[in-house]
Design a protein around this motif. Structure first.
Motif: not given
Lengths: 112, 113
Positions: B36, B46, B58-60, B85, B89
């Protein structure tokens, strides 16, 4: 975090001049890569330098790596207008997840 | 031939909607990624898939769900879209999970209104 930081954030030079961009990172790495991103496009790999290498050349590109200072530099010689883009360094992390961490990039403008 | 292709290139939608972005690579690579890029050009990983198996998450938010039907495809589904958001991407692939050279797609610009 392992995120790299590029310096300067923006650089404007005349065509034919050399451009130098720097990257600093925080933890030990296996390798460091440089990428270029033209406006509105994806990133394109330029060069990879391993942690046991100190300098690498590719055409008009010269990359140096100083692991003691946790820094790298990208030199573009004899710049051209087509070199106008954002340049990112990316690092992995020794012992960490197999992942690349990118900085926020240096925006290079080459004036014809 | 395009090496890493993603669709759509632009996506404009309302908050609360669900949307998907598709990615395909014809390089024969085993590992694919979603990154992202925010408005400040910061690029953050991500997800990563190696031969259809998730190896990094990952902390998404769990509103984001990657799906890999085969090693040449990695799609990104986003539920209940939020204003934050909005970003570009990028899909990418590599021939090794050991942080080799990444090949990026052209990006999908998502705008949430």
């Amino acid at each position: 975090s392992q995120q790299g930081e590029e310096d300067p954030q923006a650089l404007s030079i005349q065509e034919g001049e050399n451009a130098t961009m720097n990257c600093s990172y925080k933890t030990s790495i296996n390798n460091l890569q440089w990428y270029r991103q033209n406006s509105g496009r994806g990133l394109v790999h330029l060069i990879l330098i391993r942690s046991n290498e100190r300098e690498k050349h590719s055409g008009r590109l010269r990359v140096t790596l100083d692991t003691s200072k946790k820094s790298s530099s990208l030199l573009i010689t004899a710049s051209r207008a087509a070199d106008t883009a954002s340049y990112f360094c990316a690092t992995d992390a020794v012992g960490g997840a197999n992942n690349l961490f990118f900085g926020t990039g240096t925006r290079l403008t080459v004036i014809p | 031939d395009t090496a890493v292709s993603q669709t759509p290139k632009y996506l404009v939608t309302q908050m609360g909607n669900d949307k998907s972005i598709k990615c395909e690579q014809n390089l024969g690579h085993d590992t694919m990624y979603w990154y992202k890029q925010d408005s400040k050009k910061f690029l953050k990983i991500m997800f990563s898939y190696n031969n259809k198996e998730l190896i990094i998450n990952e902390t998404v938010p769990n509103r984001f769900s990657p799906k890999s039907p085969d090693k040449a495809h990695l799609n990104l589904h986003i539920n209940s879209l939020e204003l934050g958001d909005s970003a570009v991407y990028f899909c990418a692939s590599s021939g090794t999970a050991l942080t080799g050279e990444l090949f990026f797609g052209e990006g999908s610009r998502l705008t949430v209104l």
